[in-house]
Structures are given as C-alpha cells and as structure tokens.
Write a protein that holds these residues in place. Structure first.
Motif, PDB file in Angstrom:
ATOM      1  N   GLY A  72       0.813  -1.208   0.000  1.00  0.00           N
ATOM      2  CA  GLY A  72       0.000   0.000   0.000  1.00  0.00           C
ATOM      3  C   GLY A  72       0.842   1.251   0.000  1.00  0.00           C
ATOM      4  O   GLY A  72       1.966   1.281  -0.503  1.00  0.00           O
ATOM      5  N   ASP A  73       0.334   2.287   0.563  1.00  0.00           N
ATOM      6  CA  ASP A  73       0.995   3.575   0.598  1.00  0.00           C
ATOM      7  C   ASP A  73       2.257   3.522   1.451  1.00  0.00           C
ATOM      8  O   ASP A  73       2.266   2.984   2.560  1.00  0.00           O
ATOM      9  N   LEU A  74       3.336   4.116   0.934  1.00  0.00           N
ATOM     10  CA  LEU A  74       4.616   4.055   1.638  1.00  0.00           C
ATOM     11  C   LEU A  74       4.558   4.764   2.984  1.00  0.00           C
ATOM     12  O   LEU A  74       5.113   4.295   3.979  1.00  0.00           O
ATOM     13  N   ILE A  75       3.884   5.891   3.034  1.00  0.00           N
ATOM     14  CA  ILE A  75       3.791   6.635   4.297  1.00  0.00           C
ATOM     15  C   ILE A  75       3.072   5.817   5.348  1.00  0.00           C
ATOM     16  O   ILE A  75       3.504   5.757   6.511  1.00  0.00           O
ATOM     17  N   VAL A  76       1.971   5.174   4.966  1.00  0.00           N
ATOM     18  CA  VAL A  76       1.235   4.325   5.911  1.00  0.00           C
ATOM     19  C   VAL A  76       2.131   3.204   6.408  1.00  0.00           C
ATOM     20  O   VAL A  76       2.176   2.896   7.606  1.00  0.00           O
ATOM     21  N   GLY A  77       2.873   2.599   5.485  1.00  0.00           N
ATOM     22  CA  GLY A  77       3.764   1.512   5.881  1.00  0.00           C
ATOM     23  C   GLY A  77       4.854   1.961   6.826  1.00  0.00           C
ATOM     24  O   GLY A  77       5.163   1.284   7.813  1.00  0.00           O
ATOM     25  N   LEU A  78       5.444   3.126   6.543  1.00  0.00           N
ATOM     26  CA  LEU A  78       6.523   3.629   7.389  1.00  0.00           C
ATOM     27  C   LEU A  78       6.033   3.986   8.790  1.00  0.00           C
ATOM     28  O   LEU A  78       6.672   3.646   9.794  1.00  0.00           O
ATOM     29  N   THR A  79       4.890   4.653   8.864  1.00  0.00           N
ATOM     30  CA  THR A  79       4.372   5.051  10.177  1.00  0.00           C
ATOM     31  C   THR A  79       3.928   3.833  10.982  1.00  0.00           C
ATOM     32  O   THR A  79       4.123   3.782  12.198  1.00  0.00           O
ATOM     33  N   ALA A  80       3.339   2.855  10.302  1.00  0.00           N
ATOM     34  CA  ALA A  80       2.917   1.637  11.005  1.00  0.00           C
ATOM     35  C   ALA A  80       4.119   0.870  11.534  1.00  0.00           C
ATOM     36  O   ALA A  80       4.112   0.351  12.656  1.00  0.00           O
ATOM     37  N   LEU A  81       5.182   0.829  10.744  1.00  0.00           N
ATOM     38  CA  LEU A  81       6.397   0.137  11.164  1.00  0.00           C
ATOM     39  C   LEU A  81       7.012   0.828  12.378  1.00  0.00           C
ATOM     40  O   LEU A  81       7.411   0.181  13.355  1.00  0.00           O
ATOM     41  N   ALA A  82       7.052   2.157  12.347  1.00  0.00           N
ATOM     42  CA  ALA A  82       7.605   2.908  13.477  1.00  0.00           C
ATOM     43  C   ALA A  82       6.746   2.743  14.728  1.00  0.00           C
ATOM     44  O   ALA A  82       7.271   2.650  15.847  1.00  0.00           O
ATOM     45  N   ALA A  83       5.422   2.698  14.546  1.00  0.00           N
ATOM     46  CA  ALA A  83       4.521   2.531  15.686  1.00  0.00           C
ATOM     47  C   ALA A  83       4.755   1.192  16.367  1.00  0.00           C
ATOM     48  O   ALA A  83       4.757   1.094  17.605  1.00  0.00           O
ATOM     49  N   ARG A  84       4.951   0.147  15.584  1.00  0.00           N
ATOM     50  CA  ARG A  84       5.203  -1.173  16.173  1.00  0.00           C
ATOM     51  C   ARG A  84       6.556  -1.206  16.877  1.00  0.00           C
ATOM     52  O   ARG A  84       6.718  -1.880  17.896  1.00  0.00           O
ATOM     53  N   ARG A  85       7.500  -0.454  16.355  1.00  0.00           N
ATOM     54  CA  ARG A  85       8.805  -0.362  17.012  1.00  0.00           C
ATOM     55  C   ARG A  85       8.664   0.366  18.346  1.00  0.00           C
ATOM     56  O   ARG A  85       9.201  -0.074  19.367  1.00  0.00           O
ATOM     57  N   ASP A  86       7.937   1.479  18.338  1.00  0.00           N
ATOM     58  CA  ASP A  86       7.749   2.247  19.569  1.00  0.00           C
ATOM     59  C   ASP A  86       6.990   1.455  20.621  1.00  0.00           C
ATOM     60  O   ASP A  86       7.209   1.630  21.827  1.00  0.00           O
ATOM     61  N   ALA A  87       6.078   0.589  20.177  1.00  0.00           N
ATOM     62  CA  ALA A  87       5.283  -0.207  21.101  1.00  0.00           C
ATOM     63  C   ALA A  87       6.042  -1.422  21.626  1.00  0.00           C
ATOM     64  O   ALA A  87       5.529  -2.156  22.474  1.00  0.00           O
ATOM     65  N   GLY A  88       7.246  -1.629  21.101  1.00  0.00           N
ATOM     66  CA  GLY A  88       8.050  -2.764  21.546  1.00  0.00           C
ATOM     67  C   GLY A  88       7.718  -4.060  20.840  1.00  0.00           C
ATOM     68  O   GLY A  88       8.265  -5.114  21.196  1.00  0.00           O
ATOM     69  N   GLU A  89       6.842  -4.012  19.835  1.00  0.00           N
ATOM     70  CA  GLU A  89       6.497  -5.234  19.103  1.00  0.00           C
ATOM     71  C   GLU A  89       7.621  -5.671  18.168  1.00  0.00           C
ATOM     72  O   GLU A  89       7.769  -6.855  17.882  1.00  0.00           O
ATOM     73  N   LEU A  90       8.384  -4.704  17.671  1.00  0.00           N
ATOM     74  CA  LEU A  90       9.490  -4.979  16.766  1.00  0.00           C
ATOM     75  C   LEU A  90      10.738  -4.282  17.269  1.00  0.00           C
ATOM     76  O   LEU A  90      10.656  -3.228  17.891  1.00  0.00           O
TER      77      LEU A  90
END
Length: 341
Positions: A72-90
């Motif tokens: 999908g959209d690159l921005i959505v992918g980047l923000t989702a990836l960062a959110a999972r990192r911040d949440a400690g999931e990744l």
C-alpha cells in the motif's frame, strides 16, 4: 527515541539489488534491519531471502533482521512500522527500502521530507544505486528511469564488472560521472560490498563537504563554465551517441552570495524547474557570515542549515551541483551570478 537511518536501494531491472540486499541481511554486522520491498510483482523478495508467509507482513529472520512487505501507501507503511517499534512489538535500528527496478527513486526520497510523521521517525541516510556493467549502457540509452536512478544516487555500486572489458568499464564510469559527478562509485561483485559503503554513509545529510568528483570540478573556471567544451553537461566527445537527458553541472564562486537575492532566485527556479531537478546540493559563502551555509534539495523540496566556521586558512568558495533533466544551465548560472555581492 533516535531517528531510524534509512537507505533507499535502487537500480534497474536485473542490476543485482536483491543479491546485495541478501548480502546485507546475512552479514554479521550486528544491526537489526527492517526491509520494505517496494515491488509490484507477485514475489516480494526472492525466496532465498524471505520465507513467504501470506498471513504476515512482518517476518523476523534468523539473523535478527525483520522484513516488511508493503503493497500500500509508503507513508502508511513507514508510520505503522515505526509505531510497532515504539510499542516494543518490533526491534530494529536500520531500514532498507528496495525499490522496483523501474522505479523513479525521487518520490520515495521526498517522502522523508514532506510528511511530518515520517520525518519525526526516520532520517534518510542515502540513496544507493546498483548499476549492471553488462547492460547499463543500453539501459541508459533506452530508459529515463535508469538515468534518474543514477542521478538521485549518493553512492553507485557497479555489478557484473567481470562480464565486461576494462575499456567498457571506463566508458560506463565516465558516463555515470557525467550524469552524477557527486556520487562515489564502487563495485558490487556478487553483492560483496563492505557494509560501511552501504549503511551509515550520511550521503543525504547536510555536511561540510560537497561530494563532487575532483576531476569534474577541475574542468570549471570559478563560477564561469567553459562553454567551448560541453563534456560536463553530458555530451561525450569521445564516445558519441550517448547524450543523456539527466545531466549535471557545477557552479563555483569566490564571491559571497547576497542572502535575500539568493533566496528569491532559488525559490523561483524550484517553482519553475522543480519537477526536473533531481538532486542539488551546495556549500555556500554568504555575505557577512563566518559560517558555511549548507543546502540541498529534491525536486521542489529544499532546505538549508548552518555549518562549521570557515577556517582561517581555508579557501572560501561556494560550490553547488545541480543534477536534473534538461535543466537550462545558462539560466541557472546567470541567475546565480546575479545573486553575488
């Protein structure tokens, strides 16, 4: 949390991007790397790299790298990836984006400057372009995308050099340097490239050095170009037939710039020629300033920063490089000259 350094890995179809990516992921460098595969085909990344799992977008690999496939959209992918990192999931500390072989890397690079959410999480480290020594000359003749990929690059890695003669390599290297004189050129035989040449090279960051090939600069006269020889503009007198739409030129001057006039001029040319301006970067001498002013841009996105103080014995000289498609060099040079005090 520290910004995530991001590398854009590009290159024309078959150049060896995936081979290089495989090498990066397998190298015992200690980094935890996330990968976004920007591919339009049914396969996201070669099966040798990823264990395909259609139910997951995030795949953790044996060496600790994490690969994310975003359709999908690159921005959505980047923000989702960062959110999972911040949440400690990744857990990852580097990001590599591999573009499709037909991609123009410009919009990908712009993403890191035009979206506040992305800019607050990521910093663009460099655009790395892999060039196929065997097929590059033909690709550059036939495909503007191949020229753009070289024009945007901070570092260029030539693959398959073992398949061509030394003379062919010299011709290709000379053509690459005419298209993009500021990018360092290295080799990527079977993906065997030192990690230090790929990650954390700060190619896209503003710094005190303007990375332009010294041989290229030696062709220039202060800020006046030698119009009797157009080699620096992309016309190859030694190997006719290879005139590329993507070309580079340099402006140099020992005179300082007037800040207001330069701001007005740069703002104007970005509005008019921005879509054709792939990369531009410079170290500037400003009137009344004892520090260097550093500026760079991608298309219409332009920024500047204050650098180090000019050294007492250092030659105070402005150096700017512009890389773009059919840019009117004389208009740029004349306009810049009018901005000098």
């Amino acid at each position: 949390m520290a910004l995530i350094p991001t590398t854009i890995l590009t290159g024309f179809l078959g150049a060896g991007k995936t081979t290089l990516l495989n090498r990066i992921l397998q190298e015992p460098h200690g980094f935890r790397i996330a990968v976004i595969e920007n591919e339009f085909g049914p396969e996201n990344i070669d099966n040798e790299i990823l264990v395909q799992d259609s139910s997951e977008q995030i795949i953790e690999m044996n060496n600790g790298c994490i690969c994310c496939t975003v359709r999908g959209d690159l921005i959505v992918g980047l923000t989702a990836l960062a959110a999972r990192r911040d949440a400690g999931e990744l857990q990852f500390d580097r990001l590599v984006i591999e573009t499709t072989g037909l991609a123009n890397p410009g919009p990908v690079a712009q993403t890191f400057f035009i979206d506040d959410a992305v800019a607050s999480q990521y910093v663009l480290d460099a655009v790395i372009t892999v060039v196929d020594a065997k097929h590059a000359m033909g690709q550059l003749d036939e495909h503007e995308e191949a020229q753009r990929q070289i024009g945007f690059a901070d570092r260029i890695l030539i693959s398959k050099s073992d398949l061509v003669t030394e003379d062919a390599m010299q011709q290709l290297t000379a053509r690459i340097r005419r298209i993009n004189p500021r990018a360092a050129i290295g080799n990527s035989a079977f993906g065997l490239t030192p990690i230090a040449d790929i990650l954390d090279i700060r190619g896209f960051n503003l710094n005190d050095k303007l990375d332009i090939d010294p041989a290229f600069l030696s062709q220039e006269e202060d800020h006046n170009h030698d119009h009797d020889c157009d080699d620096h503009a992309g016309h190859d007198h030694h190997h006719p037939g290879h005139t590329d739409d993507i070309k580079a030129f340099v402006f140099k001057s020992l005179r300082a710039f007037d800040t207001a006039r330069l701001d007005d001029f740069l703002g104007g040319i970005v509005q008019v020629y921005g879509p054709r301006m792939l990369r531009y970067k410079g170290v500037l001498v400003m009137d009344g300033a004892d520090r260097k002013v550093l500026f760079q841009g991608v298309h219409q996105i332009m920024g500047s920063d204050v650098g180090a103080r000019w050294g007492e014995t250092e030659k105070r000289e402005s150096k700017l490089v512009f890389i773009g498609k059919n840019l009117p060099e004389e208009i740029f040079i004349h306009g810049l000259e009018q901005c000098l005090v």
